[in-house]
Design an enzyme around this catalytic site. Structure first.
Site, mmCIF file in Angstrom:
data_model
loop_
_atom_site.group_PDB
_atom_site.id
_atom_site.type_symbol
_atom_site.label_atom_id
_atom_site.label_comp_id
_atom_site.label_asym_id
_atom_site.label_seq_id
_atom_site.Cartn_x
_atom_site.Cartn_y
_atom_site.Cartn_z
ATOM 1 N N HIS A 253 -73.146 52.404 -15.119
ATOM 2 C CA HIS A 253 -71.944 53.063 -14.592
ATOM 3 C C HIS A 253 -72.210 53.809 -13.283
ATOM 4 O O HIS A 253 -73.291 54.343 -13.058
ATOM 5 C CB HIS A 253 -71.397 54.052 -15.626
ATOM 6 C CG HIS A 253 -72.384 55.115 -16.017
ATOM 7 N ND1 HIS A 253 -72.523 56.303 -15.346
ATOM 8 C CD2 HIS A 253 -73.285 55.158 -17.031
ATOM 9 C CE1 HIS A 253 -73.458 57.049 -15.919
ATOM 10 N NE2 HIS A 253 -73.944 56.375 -16.944
ATOM 11 N N ASP A 254 -71.209 53.790 -12.416
ATOM 12 C CA ASP A 254 -71.180 54.592 -11.188
ATOM 13 C C ASP A 254 -72.261 54.212 -10.179
ATOM 14 O O ASP A 254 -72.565 54.991 -9.274
ATOM 15 C CB ASP A 254 -71.294 56.092 -11.517
ATOM 16 C CG ASP A 254 -70.204 56.574 -12.445
ATOM 17 O OD1 ASP A 254 -69.033 56.609 -12.024
ATOM 18 O OD2 ASP A 254 -70.501 56.891 -13.619
ATOM 19 N N GLY B 93 -77.424 54.963 -14.634
ATOM 20 C CA GLY B 93 -76.199 55.350 -13.963
ATOM 21 C C GLY B 93 -76.435 56.052 -12.641
ATOM 22 O O GLY B 93 -77.474 56.671 -12.415
#
Length: 274
Positions: A121-122, A139
């Site tokens: 994520h991200d 992440g």
């Protein structure tokens, strides 16, 4: 016209471009956006608000756009955006952003993700990046353009990897890696510069020599890296590549820098550059 196998499920609302080929047993969610001339071979899942760029090719058992593996995520609207002409091989997973953070995971153009690699994520992935088999990144990782990551390597969350860097197979990188750097080992250390990558990118020999000497100055341990950065900038005022390196060093970061081992120094011979 697009070709969709009758065993695949395309939920209402999904946007499918022209010339798309969707093989058997794929599941495309209602918020997906599939660009023109994309090829989904079979058994592929695209979840949530995920955009897949024109000309990309996805192999069986890849799952794109899953929710982030982050306990802080509360189910808000987040996205995954994958660029054009990417190759995504078997079993690759890519997750959307987190609603309490960037909220978006981005992958650039012309990237290749080999089997079972993972984008968390991200993350921000640049253009022309290669993940070898089983590469794992946590992440909020930022990967610059033209980076190559060897098989089985792992990158800690929030780490930045500068453009044209190389990370060796099975390396465990827990620190920021400077542009053109080459990280090897577990935990990974700075083992030199990615000379081959610089040559392939067309960098002139004088600039490669400038970077070689600049990196030696940066990591000579007589001062902190950020203090040495000022000395390096002064020593190479006309070098765009060195300026780029120092800009990376000077940027605020949550991680330390990947450095050579305490008992060794970076050695790059002239024959490596010629």
């Amino acid at each position: 016209m697009s070709s969709i196998h009758p065993t695949s499920i395309i939920e209402q609302g999904a946007e499918i471009g022209e010339g798309v080929t969707i093989g058997p047993f794929c599941h495309i969610g209602s918020q997906a956006v599939i660009g023109d001339n994309v090829s989904l071979l079979s058994h592929i899942v695209i979840m949530g608000p995920t955009t897949l760029g024109d000309g990309s090719k996805v192999y069986p058992n890849a799952v794109l756009g899953g929710e982030p593996q982050n306990t802080k995520h509360k189910g808000g609207h987040t996205t995954l955006v994958i660029g054009k002409n990417c190759v995504i091989r078997e079993g690759v997973t890519m997750h959307r952003g987190t609603d309490g953070s960037r909220g978006i995971t981005t992958v650039g153009d012309n990237c290749m993700f080999l089997a079972y690699s993972h984008v968390a994520h991200d993350c921000i992935i640049g253009d022309n990046v290669t993940f070898s088999n089983n590469v794992m990144i946590g992440g909020h990782v930022t990967i610059g353009n033209n980076v190559i990551i060897g098989g089985g390597a792992g990158i800690h969350q929030f780490v930045r990897v500068g453009h044209h860097a190389f990370i060796g197979g099975l390396a465990a990188l827990a620190s920021d890696l400077v542009p053109y750097g080459m990280a090897i080992g577990n935990h990974a250390y700075l083992g030199g510069l990615n000379i081959i990558g610089m040559k392939r990118s067309g960098m002139a020999r004088p600039e490669i020599h400038n970077l070689r000497h600049a990196v030696r100055m940066l990591f000579d341990r007589s001062k902190s890296i950020k203090n040495r950065a000022d000395d390096v900038r002064t020593a190479f005022p006309e070098s765009p590549a060195v300026a780029d390196l120092i800009d990376f060093i000077s940027t605020d970061t949550k991680r330390a820098f990947c450095t050579p081992p305490l008992d060794s120094a970076i050695e790059i011979s002239d024959s490596d550059v010629s």
